[in-house]
Design an enzyme around this catalytic site. Structure first.
Site: not given
Length: 524
Positions: A349-351
């Protein structure tokens, strides 16, 4: 020992001398016989003198018996044709005695040739242009009654040769150590399919089939993931972006752990995820169906590889920000695991990540699946360069069920290391100094891995030569091959390495697999 004479027996000195000499001769013969038995070669067909693969189980279509090259004095030798997807492994299971020392030895020729015991001791040579001796010793455990001997090459390294193999030590119960077989006329047989014996190799997973990662002396993290001690992981792209399009079954067996990228957010189910084959990939492959993908997952399992579903990615919109979302996430991932055969989940989950509810979701999933569940994390460097980050907190919150974390040491820019100094990406110091932060602040060595791009095309920045990844692993594990940053401790159990992506690695001639994968396989 010779039996004692009855006391008071009358004999002349000559008779006594003759008797004594005879007794010593008998005793010596018995001792010699015992010594010979203790050092008997326990392998069947150890020099392939039958002209066949009799006694050995080899990866299908890769092994043969040849008359040249052969070790001095022998007539035949094993030839293993390693290729891009198979390391040409041959194994033999032998009865042994518990708590007993044994020596495994042999002569090999070729690049990246391995000799060892499945899940135990191993040795290898990176390049042998002529016959080279390999040898390793080990002691069986208190309850061990058998071992599986293996020899294999490495992916895309060409044909290797093995001869004069020997496992010496006391025979186990029920075994009958064989003498070297008589020479037969050449009849190289096609190699049989691999039996359900543990795979081997310094970096093979302990599975029934060809290579994954050989030294499976234990699993990473906790539970029963079935992964080797040092894992090579890679992302398989479920979309087309210029990298080589691959079916899942085309992923080389050297990748122990395959992350399928990516699952999508379920807009109708808060926190839930969905997965389907991307139409662009299907088109690039000339048609690729869900049924074929499911079959391919099973194919990877048959080779000993593990497959997890990655959620998120750079453009992912999955959010787990409530208890309800956590439950929906766990239930939807569990359903996809049952549908396709996934072994677990990768959190990418890069956000932004909510540590509290994501931890709840993963714990709920663990409760549904059990200890075999594989959980991996793929944080960016900004997420874990201090313990205050949400991703770092998530890792610590789920430490008891976390398999491994692969920090993305790319697309990052400069970052602080564990010593407080600032390090630039694309350097060995960047990898080792940042990994040190995770290693010194609560994660076990087996839960820390290095994530790097497979080529310059795979990331905007942060690419390093695969050989530099090897150096970083050595530095963290043994304090050798370090840059100017030398870690304060050694972590021989370091978890391994990951690459984005397998598809980009394929486009780059599998340089990451051949270099980093082979190196992980050689690490003890």
């Amino acid at each position: 020992m010779a039996p004692k004479h009855a006391p008071g027996s009358r004999r002349t000195r000559a008779a006594i001398a003759v008797s004594t000499a005879a007794a010593l001769a008998v005793g010596g013969a018995i001792f010699a016989a015992q010594a010979e038995a203790a050092s008997t070669n326990l392998l069947t067909n150890p020099s392939f003198g039958t002209g066949s693969l009799s006694g050995w189980t080899c990866d299908a279509g890769t092994a043969s018996v040849v008359t040249s090259p052969v070790y001095t004095g022998d007539t035949y030798a094993l030839a293993g044709a390693a290729n891009n997807t198979d390391d040409a492994q041959c194994t033999q299971t032998v009865s042994v005695q518990p708590n007993t020392s044994y020596t495994l030895s042999g002569e090999v020729e070729g690049n990246y040739v391995y000799l060892g015991i499945a899940g135990g001791a191993s040795t290898w040579t990176p390049a042998a242009s002529s016959w080279t001796s390999l040898s390793t010793t080990f002691t069986t455990t208190a309850s061990q009654t058998s071992v599986t001997v293996f020899t294999h090459g490495w992916y895309a390294q060409g044909t290797y040769y093995a001869d004069n193999l020997a496992l010496t030590g006391p025979a186990g119960a029920g075994s009958s150590p064989s003498a070297s077989p008589t020479t037969a006329s050449p009849s190289p047989s096609a190699s049989p399919s691999k039996s359900a014996s543990p795979s081997a190799s310094p970096s093979k997973s302990a599975s029934p089939s060809a290579s994954a990662s050989p030294t499976s002396t234990g699993t990473t993290g906790t539970g029963s993931s079935g992964l080797p001690k040092h894992v090579l992981a890679g992302y398989w792209q479920d979309f087309s972006n210029g990298a080589k399009a691959l079916t899942l079954a085309q992923v080389p067996q050297g990748y122990n752990l395959v992350d399928v990228a990516f699952a999508d957010a379920d807009s109708a189910n808060d926190g839930g995820v969905t997965f389907s084959i991307d139409s662009g990939l299907s088109s690039a492959l000339g048609g690729y169906t869900a049924a074929q993908f499911t079959s391919d997952v099973a194919t990877l399992h048959s080779r000993g590889q593990k497959v997890v579903l990655s959620v998120g990615g750079q453009n992912g919109t999955i959010s787990i920000s409530s208890s309800t979302a956590a439950t929906n996430f766990a239930n939807s991932v569990y359903a996809l695991m049952k549908q396709y055969g996934f072994d677990g989940v990768d959190i990418d989950l890069e956000n932004g990540v909510n540590a509290t509810y994501t931890a709840q979701a993963l714990q709920d999933l663990h409760n549904l699946v059990g200890s075999s569940l594989i959980i991996t994390l793929a944080p960016q460097t900004i997420d874990v360069y201090t313990t205050g980050g949400d991703y770092f907190q998530l890792a610590l919150d789920i430490k008891s069920i976390l398999t491994i974390t692969y920090t993305q040491y790319y697309n990052s820019g400069s970052m602080n290391g564990c010593d407080g100094n600032v390090y630039s990406e694309s350097t060995e110091n960047f990898m080792t100094a940042l990994a040190c932060t995770e290693l010194e602040n609560g994660l076990s060595p087996s839960q820390v891995g290095l994530g790097l791009p497979a080529s310059t095309s795979a990331a905007g920045s942060g690419y390093v030569a695969p050989s530099l990844v090897d150096n970083a692993l050595d530095c963290l594990a043994a304090g050798t091959n370090c840059g100017s940053f030398v870690p304060p401790s050694k972590w021989p159990g370091i978890g391994g390495a990951m690459t984005w992506s397998i598809n980009w690695d394929a486009s780059n001639g599998y340089a990451f697999l051949d270099t980093v994968g082979a190196h992980l396989a050689s690490m003890s």
